[in-house]
Enzyme design. Structure first.
Site, PDB file in Angstrom:
ATOM      1  N   CYS A 139      44.310 -52.426  54.412  1.00  0.00           N
ATOM      2  CA  CYS A 139      44.250 -51.040  55.178  1.00  0.00           C
ATOM      3  C   CYS A 139      42.907 -50.675  54.652  1.00  0.00           C
ATOM      4  CB  CYS A 139      45.030 -50.252  54.437  1.00  0.00           C
ATOM      5  SG  CYS A 139      45.221 -48.626  55.026  1.00  0.00           S
ATOM      6  N   ARG A 186      46.832 -55.494  64.885  1.00  0.00           N
ATOM      7  CA  ARG A 186      46.475 -54.201  64.484  1.00  0.00           C
ATOM      8  C   ARG A 186      46.189 -54.189  62.949  1.00  0.00           C
ATOM      9  NH1 ARG A 186      47.836 -50.386  61.075  1.00  0.00           N
ATOM     10  NH2 ARG A 186      49.796 -51.119  61.214  1.00  0.00           N
ATOM     11  N   ASP A 187      47.300 -54.099  62.185  1.00  0.00           N
ATOM     12  CA  ASP A 187      47.094 -53.896  60.779  1.00  0.00           C
ATOM     13  C   ASP A 187      46.256 -54.783  60.200  1.00  0.00           C
ATOM     14  OD1 ASP A 187      47.429 -52.839  58.410  1.00  0.00           O
ATOM     15  OD2 ASP A 187      49.429 -52.855  58.175  1.00  0.00           O
TER      16      ASP A 187
END
Ligand code: HMG
Ligand code: MG
Length: 305
Positions: free
Chosen positions: A239, A14-15
Protein backbone atom coordinates in the site's frame (compact mmCIF):
# COMPACT_ATOMS: atom_id res chain seq x y z
CA UNK A 1 -21.55 -21.33 -2.77
CA UNK A 2 -21.41 -24.80 -1.29
CA UNK A 3 -19.83 -25.44 2.10
CA UNK A 4 -16.81 -27.12 0.57
CA UNK A 5 -15.72 -24.30 -1.69
CA UNK A 6 -14.10 -20.92 -1.21
CA UNK A 7 -13.91 -17.89 -3.47
CA UNK A 8 -10.73 -15.98 -4.16
CA UNK A 9 -10.85 -12.33 -5.15
CA UNK A 10 -7.71 -11.65 -7.14
CA UNK A 11 -6.36 -8.18 -6.34
CA UNK A 12 -2.83 -8.39 -7.78
CA UNK A 13 -3.46 -6.18 -10.77
CA UNK A 14 -4.71 -3.44 -8.45
CA UNK A 15 -3.46 -3.76 -4.87
CA UNK A 16 -0.30 -5.38 -6.18
CA UNK A 17 0.61 -3.17 -9.09
CA UNK A 18 -0.35 0.07 -7.31
CA UNK A 19 2.65 -0.48 -5.06
CA UNK A 20 5.27 -1.61 -7.53
CA UNK A 21 7.89 1.01 -8.33
CA UNK A 22 7.70 0.12 -12.01
CA UNK A 23 4.41 0.96 -13.74
CA UNK A 24 3.27 -1.64 -16.22
CA UNK A 25 1.83 -0.62 -19.59
CA UNK A 26 -1.84 -1.25 -20.37
CA UNK A 27 -1.00 -4.09 -22.75
CA UNK A 28 0.88 -6.09 -20.07
CA UNK A 29 -1.87 -5.51 -17.51
CA UNK A 30 -4.49 -6.78 -19.95
CA UNK A 31 -2.43 -9.90 -20.70
CA UNK A 32 -1.97 -10.54 -16.97
CA UNK A 33 -5.70 -10.21 -16.31
CA UNK A 34 -6.60 -12.56 -19.12
CA UNK A 35 -4.13 -15.13 -17.82
CA UNK A 36 -5.66 -14.85 -14.36
CA UNK A 37 -9.12 -15.44 -15.80
CA UNK A 38 -7.80 -18.41 -17.77
CA UNK A 39 -6.40 -19.83 -14.52
CA UNK A 40 -9.94 -19.93 -13.14
CA UNK A 41 -10.22 -16.74 -11.12
CA UNK A 42 -13.74 -15.39 -11.30
CA UNK A 43 -13.58 -12.06 -9.47
CA UNK A 44 -10.60 -10.04 -10.63
CA UNK A 45 -9.84 -6.51 -9.50
CA UNK A 46 -8.39 -4.96 -12.62
CA UNK A 47 -7.66 -1.33 -11.87
CA UNK A 48 -8.49 1.75 -9.84
CA UNK A 49 -10.38 4.84 -10.94
CA UNK A 50 -8.53 7.03 -8.50
CA UNK A 51 -6.50 10.16 -9.13
CA UNK A 52 -3.46 9.32 -11.29
CA UNK A 53 -1.63 12.01 -9.35
CA UNK A 54 -2.13 9.99 -6.16
CA UNK A 55 -1.48 6.55 -7.64
CA UNK A 56 0.32 6.81 -10.99
CA UNK A 57 0.55 3.02 -11.36
CA UNK A 58 -3.23 2.86 -11.85
CA UNK A 59 -3.28 5.43 -14.65
CA UNK A 60 -4.70 3.84 -17.78
CA UNK A 61 -7.21 1.73 -15.85
CA UNK A 62 -9.91 3.00 -18.21
CA UNK A 63 -8.03 1.56 -21.19
CA UNK A 64 -7.29 -1.70 -19.33
CA UNK A 65 -10.95 -2.29 -18.52
CA UNK A 66 -12.04 -1.31 -22.01
CA UNK A 67 -9.66 -3.77 -23.63
CA UNK A 68 -10.56 -6.83 -21.56
CA UNK A 69 -12.53 -9.43 -23.48
CA UNK A 70 -15.67 -10.34 -21.54
CA UNK A 71 -15.70 -13.96 -20.37
CA UNK A 72 -18.74 -15.78 -19.05
CA UNK A 73 -18.62 -16.06 -15.26
CA UNK A 74 -15.72 -13.63 -14.88
CA UNK A 75 -16.19 -10.22 -13.26
CA UNK A 76 -13.48 -7.60 -13.78
CA UNK A 77 -13.87 -5.05 -11.00
CA UNK A 78 -12.25 -1.74 -10.10
CA UNK A 79 -11.74 0.53 -7.13
CA UNK A 80 -13.62 3.83 -7.03
CA UNK A 81 -13.07 6.52 -4.37
CA UNK A 82 -15.92 8.84 -5.37
CA UNK A 83 -18.59 9.61 -7.99
CA UNK A 84 -15.98 10.76 -10.48
CA UNK A 85 -14.34 7.33 -10.22
CA UNK A 86 -17.67 5.55 -10.59
CA UNK A 87 -18.50 7.50 -13.74
CA UNK A 88 -15.17 6.43 -15.23
CA UNK A 89 -16.00 2.81 -14.31
CA UNK A 90 -19.46 3.03 -15.88
CA UNK A 91 -18.03 4.59 -19.03
CA UNK A 92 -15.91 1.50 -19.65
CA UNK A 93 -18.67 -0.97 -18.82
CA UNK A 94 -17.66 -2.15 -15.31
CA UNK A 95 -20.35 -4.31 -13.73
CA UNK A 96 -18.84 -4.24 -10.26
CA UNK A 97 -16.81 -1.68 -8.33
CA UNK A 98 -15.37 -1.37 -4.83
CA UNK A 99 -15.40 1.58 -2.45
CA UNK A 100 -12.81 1.80 0.31
CA UNK A 101 -13.10 3.25 3.79
CA UNK A 102 -10.68 3.04 6.69
CA UNK A 103 -11.16 2.21 10.36
CA UNK A 104 -8.42 4.73 11.21
CA UNK A 105 -8.90 8.50 10.81
CA UNK A 106 -5.23 9.14 10.09
CA UNK A 107 -5.19 6.53 7.34
CA UNK A 108 -8.40 7.88 5.81
CA UNK A 109 -6.87 11.35 5.60
CA UNK A 110 -3.63 10.14 4.03
CA UNK A 111 -5.28 7.72 1.65
CA UNK A 112 -8.30 9.60 0.36
CA UNK A 113 -7.88 13.07 1.84
CA UNK A 114 -11.03 13.08 3.95
CA UNK A 115 -12.40 11.83 7.26
CA UNK A 116 -14.08 8.45 7.69
CA UNK A 117 -17.47 10.15 8.06
CA UNK A 118 -16.92 12.22 4.91
CA UNK A 119 -15.92 9.11 2.98
CA UNK A 120 -19.03 7.24 4.08
CA UNK A 121 -21.15 10.18 3.01
CA UNK A 122 -19.46 10.17 -0.40
CA UNK A 123 -20.05 6.46 -0.75
CA UNK A 124 -23.80 6.96 -0.18
CA UNK A 125 -23.97 8.81 -3.48
CA UNK A 126 -21.68 6.28 -5.15
CA UNK A 127 -23.99 3.48 -4.00
CA UNK A 128 -27.10 5.34 -5.14
CA UNK A 129 -25.67 5.92 -8.62
CA UNK A 130 -24.37 2.33 -8.83
CA UNK A 131 -27.79 0.97 -7.88
CA UNK A 132 -29.37 3.05 -10.62
CA UNK A 133 -26.84 1.63 -13.09
CA UNK A 134 -27.30 -1.93 -11.84
CA UNK A 135 -23.67 -2.20 -10.75
CA UNK A 136 -22.67 -4.24 -7.70
CA UNK A 137 -20.54 -2.57 -5.03
CA UNK A 138 -18.06 -4.20 -2.69
CA UNK A 139 -16.76 -2.34 0.36
CA UNK A 140 -13.29 -2.42 1.90
CA UNK A 141 -12.41 -1.51 5.45
CA UNK A 142 -8.68 -0.78 5.82
CA UNK A 143 -6.54 -0.90 8.95
CA UNK A 144 -8.75 -3.49 10.64
CA UNK A 145 -5.87 -4.76 12.78
CA UNK A 146 -3.71 -1.70 13.02
CA UNK A 147 -2.83 1.63 11.43
CA UNK A 148 0.60 2.56 10.03
CA UNK A 149 0.30 6.03 11.56
CA UNK A 150 -1.46 5.55 14.89
CA UNK A 151 -0.98 1.89 15.82
CA UNK A 152 -3.93 0.23 17.49
CA UNK A 153 -7.38 0.44 15.96
CA UNK A 154 -10.37 -0.35 18.20
CA UNK A 155 -12.40 -3.32 16.99
CA UNK A 156 -15.60 -1.37 17.64
CA UNK A 157 -14.49 1.15 15.03
CA UNK A 158 -13.95 -1.61 12.44
CA UNK A 159 -17.37 -3.09 13.14
CA UNK A 160 -19.01 0.33 12.88
CA UNK A 161 -17.48 1.05 9.45
CA UNK A 162 -18.19 -2.47 8.17
CA UNK A 163 -21.79 -2.15 9.25
CA UNK A 164 -22.18 1.29 7.66
CA UNK A 165 -20.88 -0.02 4.32
CA UNK A 166 -23.15 -3.04 4.48
CA UNK A 167 -26.17 -0.95 5.40
CA UNK A 168 -25.64 1.41 2.49
CA UNK A 169 -25.73 -1.56 0.12
CA UNK A 170 -22.25 -3.05 -0.28
CA UNK A 171 -22.93 -6.73 -0.97
CA UNK A 172 -19.66 -7.82 0.56
CA UNK A 173 -17.32 -6.25 3.10
CA UNK A 174 -13.63 -7.03 2.81
CA UNK A 175 -11.77 -6.61 6.08
CA UNK A 176 -8.26 -5.39 5.27
CA UNK A 177 -5.20 -5.94 7.42
CA UNK A 178 -3.47 -3.22 5.44
CA UNK A 179 -0.17 -3.39 7.32
CA UNK A 180 -0.12 -7.12 7.95
CA UNK A 181 0.38 -7.00 11.71
CA UNK A 182 -2.61 -9.17 12.64
CA UNK A 183 -2.34 -12.59 14.25
CA UNK A 184 -4.74 -15.57 14.10
CA UNK A 185 -6.23 -14.97 17.55
CA UNK A 186 -6.87 -11.33 16.68
CA UNK A 187 -8.38 -12.42 13.36
CA UNK A 188 -10.79 -14.83 15.04
CA UNK A 189 -11.90 -12.17 17.54
CA UNK A 190 -12.37 -9.60 14.80
CA UNK A 191 -14.55 -11.88 12.67
CA UNK A 192 -16.63 -12.78 15.71
CA UNK A 193 -17.16 -9.10 16.51
CA UNK A 194 -18.10 -8.26 12.91
CA UNK A 195 -20.60 -11.10 12.64
CA UNK A 196 -22.70 -9.40 15.33
CA UNK A 197 -23.44 -6.61 12.81
CA UNK A 198 -22.76 -8.01 9.32
CA UNK A 199 -23.82 -11.47 8.10
CA UNK A 200 -20.94 -13.93 7.86
CA UNK A 201 -21.80 -14.64 4.22
CA UNK A 202 -21.18 -10.95 3.45
CA UNK A 203 -17.67 -10.90 4.94
CA UNK A 204 -14.37 -11.34 3.12
CA UNK A 205 -10.84 -11.19 4.49
CA UNK A 206 -7.86 -9.34 3.01
CA UNK A 207 -4.43 -9.95 4.49
CA UNK A 208 -1.04 -8.47 3.79
CA UNK A 209 1.91 -10.65 4.69
CA UNK A 210 4.25 -8.11 6.29
CA UNK A 211 4.77 -10.18 9.45
CA UNK A 212 4.40 -13.55 7.74
CA UNK A 213 1.04 -14.18 9.41
CA UNK A 214 -1.21 -13.98 6.37
CA UNK A 215 -1.72 -17.70 5.68
CA UNK A 216 -2.29 -18.37 9.38
CA UNK A 217 -4.78 -15.51 9.48
CA UNK A 218 -6.61 -16.86 6.44
CA UNK A 219 -6.90 -20.19 8.18
CA UNK A 220 -8.24 -18.54 11.33
CA UNK A 221 -10.81 -16.60 9.29
CA UNK A 222 -11.77 -19.81 7.47
CA UNK A 223 -12.32 -21.55 10.81
CA UNK A 224 -14.46 -18.60 11.84
CA UNK A 225 -16.64 -19.26 8.76
CA UNK A 226 -15.34 -16.78 6.18
CA UNK A 227 -15.38 -18.19 2.62
CA UNK A 228 -14.11 -15.26 0.53
CA UNK A 229 -10.46 -14.21 0.51
CA UNK A 230 -8.52 -11.51 -1.31
CA UNK A 231 -5.04 -12.34 -2.59
CA UNK A 232 -2.48 -11.28 -5.19
CA UNK A 233 -0.80 -13.51 -7.72
CA UNK A 234 2.88 -13.92 -6.79
CA UNK A 235 2.24 -11.92 -3.62
CA UNK A 236 2.34 -8.64 -5.50
CA UNK A 237 1.28 -5.65 -3.54
CA UNK A 238 1.43 -3.43 -0.55
CA UNK A 239 0.00 0.00 0.00
CA UNK A 240 1.58 3.29 -1.05
CA UNK A 241 0.43 4.96 2.19
CA UNK A 242 1.50 2.18 4.47
CA UNK A 243 5.30 2.26 4.68
CA UNK A 244 6.90 -1.15 5.09
CA UNK A 245 3.77 -3.11 4.24
CA UNK A 246 4.56 -6.03 1.96
CA UNK A 247 2.30 -7.57 -0.60
CA UNK A 248 -1.00 -9.29 -0.20
CA UNK A 249 -0.93 -12.95 0.67
CA UNK A 250 -0.03 -14.82 -2.53
CA UNK A 251 -2.94 -16.38 -4.42
CA UNK A 252 -0.77 -19.48 -5.01
CA UNK A 253 -0.45 -19.97 -1.23
CA UNK A 254 -4.20 -19.82 -0.78
CA UNK A 255 -4.94 -22.25 -3.60
CA UNK A 256 -2.38 -24.68 -2.15
CA UNK A 257 -3.84 -24.24 1.34
CA UNK A 258 -7.47 -24.67 0.30
CA UNK A 259 -6.88 -27.61 -2.03
CA UNK A 260 -4.88 -29.24 0.75
CA UNK A 261 -7.91 -28.86 2.99
CA UNK A 262 -10.15 -30.45 0.36
CA UNK A 263 -11.86 -27.16 -0.48
CA UNK A 264 -12.45 -26.33 -4.13
CA UNK A 265 -11.47 -22.98 -5.63
CA UNK A 266 -12.00 -23.58 -9.35
CA UNK A 267 -8.41 -22.45 -9.88
CA UNK A 268 -5.71 -24.28 -11.83
CA UNK A 269 -2.57 -23.82 -9.72
CA UNK A 270 -0.11 -24.43 -12.56
CA UNK A 271 -1.77 -21.80 -14.76
CA UNK A 272 -1.88 -19.39 -11.84
CA UNK A 273 1.86 -19.84 -11.25
CA UNK A 274 2.51 -19.16 -14.92
CA UNK A 275 0.45 -15.97 -14.73
CA UNK A 276 2.63 -14.98 -11.77
CA UNK A 277 5.83 -15.75 -13.67
CA UNK A 278 4.56 -13.55 -16.50
CA UNK A 279 4.03 -10.49 -14.30
CA UNK A 280 7.25 -11.08 -12.33
CA UNK A 281 9.21 -11.06 -15.57
CA UNK A 282 7.55 -7.80 -16.62
CA UNK A 283 8.41 -6.24 -13.24
CA UNK A 284 11.90 -7.75 -13.03
CA UNK A 285 11.14 -9.18 -9.61
CA UNK A 286 11.44 -12.66 -8.11
CA UNK A 287 8.23 -14.44 -7.21
CA UNK A 288 6.71 -13.47 -3.89
CA UNK A 289 5.01 -16.87 -3.59
CA UNK A 290 6.78 -19.68 -1.76
CA UNK A 291 4.44 -22.21 -3.37
CA UNK A 292 5.35 -20.90 -6.85
CA UNK A 293 9.04 -20.92 -5.98
CA UNK A 294 8.90 -24.51 -4.74
CA UNK A 295 6.85 -25.85 -7.64
CA UNK A 296 8.79 -24.00 -10.33
CA UNK A 297 11.97 -25.45 -8.92
CA UNK A 298 10.59 -28.95 -8.53
CA UNK A 299 8.89 -29.16 -11.90
CA UNK A 300 11.35 -27.14 -13.95
CA UNK A 301 9.14 -24.59 -15.70
CA UNK A 302 6.12 -26.30 -14.27
CA UNK A 303 5.38 -29.33 -16.37
CA UNK A 304 2.55 -30.16 -14.01
CA UNK A 305 -0.13 -32.23 -15.78
P1 HMG B 1 -8.55 15.08 -3.61
O1 HMG B 1 -7.33 15.80 -4.06
O2 HMG B 1 -9.08 15.35 -2.24
O3 HMG B 1 -9.73 15.21 -4.72
O4 HMG B 1 -8.27 13.53 -3.73
P2 HMG B 1 -10.62 16.39 -5.19
O5 HMG B 1 -12.01 15.88 -5.25
O6 HMG B 1 -10.33 17.65 -4.43
O7 HMG B 1 -10.11 16.58 -6.69
C1 HMG B 1 -8.77 16.99 -6.97
C2 HMG B 1 -8.40 16.58 -8.39
O8 HMG B 1 -8.45 15.15 -8.51
C3 HMG B 1 -9.36 17.11 -9.44
O9 HMG B 1 -8.61 17.33 -10.63
C4 HMG B 1 -10.29 15.95 -9.69
O10 HMG B 1 -10.86 15.96 -10.96
C5 HMG B 1 -9.35 14.77 -9.54
P3 HMG B 1 -8.11 18.79 -11.03
O11 HMG B 1 -9.37 19.61 -11.13
O12 HMG B 1 -7.20 19.27 -9.92
O13 HMG B 1 -7.39 18.55 -12.32
N1 HMG B 1 -10.07 13.55 -9.18
C6 HMG B 1 -10.02 12.40 -9.89
N2 HMG B 1 -9.35 12.05 -10.99
C7 HMG B 1 -9.53 10.81 -11.44
N3 HMG B 1 -10.33 9.90 -10.85
C8 HMG B 1 -11.02 10.21 -9.75
C9 HMG B 1 -10.87 11.51 -9.22
N4 HMG B 1 -11.40 12.12 -8.16
C10 HMG B 1 -10.92 13.37 -8.14
N5 HMG B 1 -11.81 9.29 -9.16
C11 HMG B 1 -9.03 11.27 -4.10
C12 HMG B 1 -9.27 12.57 -3.38
C13 HMG B 1 -9.93 10.24 -3.46
C14 HMG B 1 -9.36 11.46 -5.57
C15 HMG B 1 -7.54 10.89 -3.95
O14 HMG B 1 -7.18 10.94 -2.60
C16 HMG B 1 -7.23 9.51 -4.48
O15 HMG B 1 -7.33 9.23 -5.66
N6 HMG B 1 -6.81 8.56 -3.60
C17 HMG B 1 -6.54 7.21 -4.03
C18 HMG B 1 -5.92 6.45 -2.93
C19 HMG B 1 -5.69 5.00 -3.33
O16 HMG B 1 -5.98 4.56 -4.42
N7 HMG B 1 -5.15 4.25 -2.37
C20 HMG B 1 -4.86 2.88 -2.55
C21 HMG B 1 -6.08 2.00 -2.44
S1 HMG B 1 -6.62 1.68 -0.75
C22 HMG B 1 -5.85 0.21 -0.37
O17 HMG B 1 -4.98 -0.20 -1.07
C23 HMG B 1 -6.33 -0.60 0.80
C24 HMG B 1 -7.06 -1.88 0.37
O18 HMG B 1 -6.23 -2.71 -0.42
C25 HMG B 1 -7.53 -2.67 1.60
C26 HMG B 1 -6.43 -2.90 2.63
O19 HMG B 1 -5.35 -3.42 2.31
O20 HMG B 1 -6.72 -2.55 3.78
C27 HMG B 1 -8.31 -1.52 -0.47
MG1 MG C 1 -4.67 -4.05 0.43
Amino acid sequence: MSMDSVRLVEVGARDGLQNEARSLPVETRVLLLERLAAAGLRTIESGAFVSPRWVPQMAGSDEVLRRLTPRPGVTYTALVPNLEGLERALAVGCREVAVFAAASEAFSQRNINCSIAQSLERFQSVLARAREAGVAVRGYVSCVMGCPFTGQVPTARVVEVARALHEMGCYEISLGDTIGTGTPGQTARLIKACVAEVPLTALAAHFHDTYGMAVANVHAALEAGVRVFDSSVSGLGGCPYSPGATGNVASEELVYLFHGLGLSTGIDLARLIKAGAFVDQALHRPTGSRVAKALLHKHNQLEIP
